[in-house]
Each structure stands twice: as structure tokens, then as C-alpha cells.
Motif scaffolding. Sequence first.
Motif, PDB file in Angstrom:
ATOM      1  N   UNK A 127       2.323 -12.167  -9.404  1.00 54.47           N
ATOM      2  CA  UNK A 127       1.236 -12.188  -8.435  1.00 54.47           C
ATOM      3  C   UNK A 127       1.530 -11.137  -7.379  1.00 54.47           C
ATOM      4  N   UNK A 128       0.622 -10.169  -7.238  1.00 52.85           N
ATOM      5  CA  UNK A 128       0.770  -9.107  -6.252  1.00 52.85           C
ATOM      6  C   UNK A 128      -0.375  -9.258  -5.260  1.00 52.85           C
ATOM      7  N   UNK A 129      -0.061  -9.773  -4.089  1.00 52.31           N
ATOM      8  CA  UNK A 129      -1.059 -10.100  -3.076  1.00 52.31           C
ATOM      9  C   UNK A 129      -0.441  -9.950  -1.702  1.00 52.31           C
ATOM     10  N   UNK A 130      -1.111  -9.211  -0.808  1.00 52.41           N
ATOM     11  CA  UNK A 130      -0.548  -8.989   0.520  1.00 52.41           C
ATOM     12  C   UNK A 130      -0.788 -10.153   1.482  1.00 52.41           C
TER      13      UNK A 130
ATOM     14  N   UNK B 215       4.516  -8.698  -2.313  1.00 53.66           N
ATOM     15  CA  UNK B 215       3.587  -8.607  -1.190  1.00 53.66           C
ATOM     16  C   UNK B 215       2.857  -7.271  -1.119  1.00 53.66           C
ATOM     17  N   UNK B 216       3.226  -6.321  -1.982  1.00 54.94           N
ATOM     18  CA  UNK B 216       2.524  -5.034  -1.978  1.00 54.94           C
ATOM     19  C   UNK B 216       2.699  -4.365  -3.340  1.00 54.94           C
ATOM     20  N   UNK B 217       1.959  -3.274  -3.519  1.00 52.48           N
ATOM     21  CA  UNK B 217       1.973  -2.589  -4.802  1.00 52.48           C
ATOM     22  C   UNK B 217       3.305  -1.975  -5.177  1.00 52.48           C
ATOM     23  N   UNK B 218       4.031  -1.453  -4.185  1.00 50.68           N
ATOM     24  CA  UNK B 218       5.341  -0.856  -4.475  1.00 50.68           C
ATOM     25  C   UNK B 218       6.304  -1.911  -5.020  1.00 50.68           C
TER      26      UNK B 218
ATOM     27  N   UNK C 129      -4.112  -7.919  -6.453  1.00 57.53           N
ATOM     28  CA  UNK C 129      -5.080  -7.680  -5.389  1.00 57.53           C
ATOM     29  C   UNK C 129      -5.410  -6.192  -5.377  1.00 57.53           C
ATOM     30  N   UNK C 130      -6.656  -5.848  -5.187  1.00 55.06           N
ATOM     31  CA  UNK C 130      -7.061  -4.444  -5.202  1.00 55.06           C
ATOM     32  C   UNK C 130      -6.841  -3.782  -3.846  1.00 55.06           C
TER      33      UNK C 130
END
Length: 72
Positions: free
Chosen positions: A8-11, A34-37, A54-55
Motif C-alpha cells: 500500500x503506497x499512500x501518503x 508513505x510515498x512513491x520513492x 495513490x496517484x
Amino acid sequence: MTTQKILIVEDEKALREMYVQKFLLAGFMVEEAANGHAGLALSGEILPDLILLDIRMPLMSGDEMLEQLRSQ
């Protein structure tokens, strides 16, 4: 029986935690970023079966992360 892995990638922390709990209760192995990186690095380590992405995120958008995943 193999447990399927979800990343799950979501800020937004509250949303991320909600998704983590829902998937854990459903019996999945769950990792979070928590972020794309961080998501990109973690996806290479754990090789998830599914990525919930998350986009709109700071640092690296979900679109940018997806583009990098596809190029790998």
C-alpha cells in the motif's frame, strides 16, 4: 498455502492505516510506504502480488512510480 503480499503506497496516514488493517484482517501480508520513492524501493524488495497506489502524492506521484515500475 502462500499468503499473497500487498503493498500500500499512500501518503495520508489515516487512509494507509485503514487499508493495512482491512487487508491484514482478510489474511494478506501487507507492507506500506508513505510515498512513491519508498514504495518503489519496497516493491523491489518484497515483490508484491498487488500494489494499491495513490496517484497524488508528494515527492513522487503514483503516475511516476507506475511509470518506473513498468520500465523495470
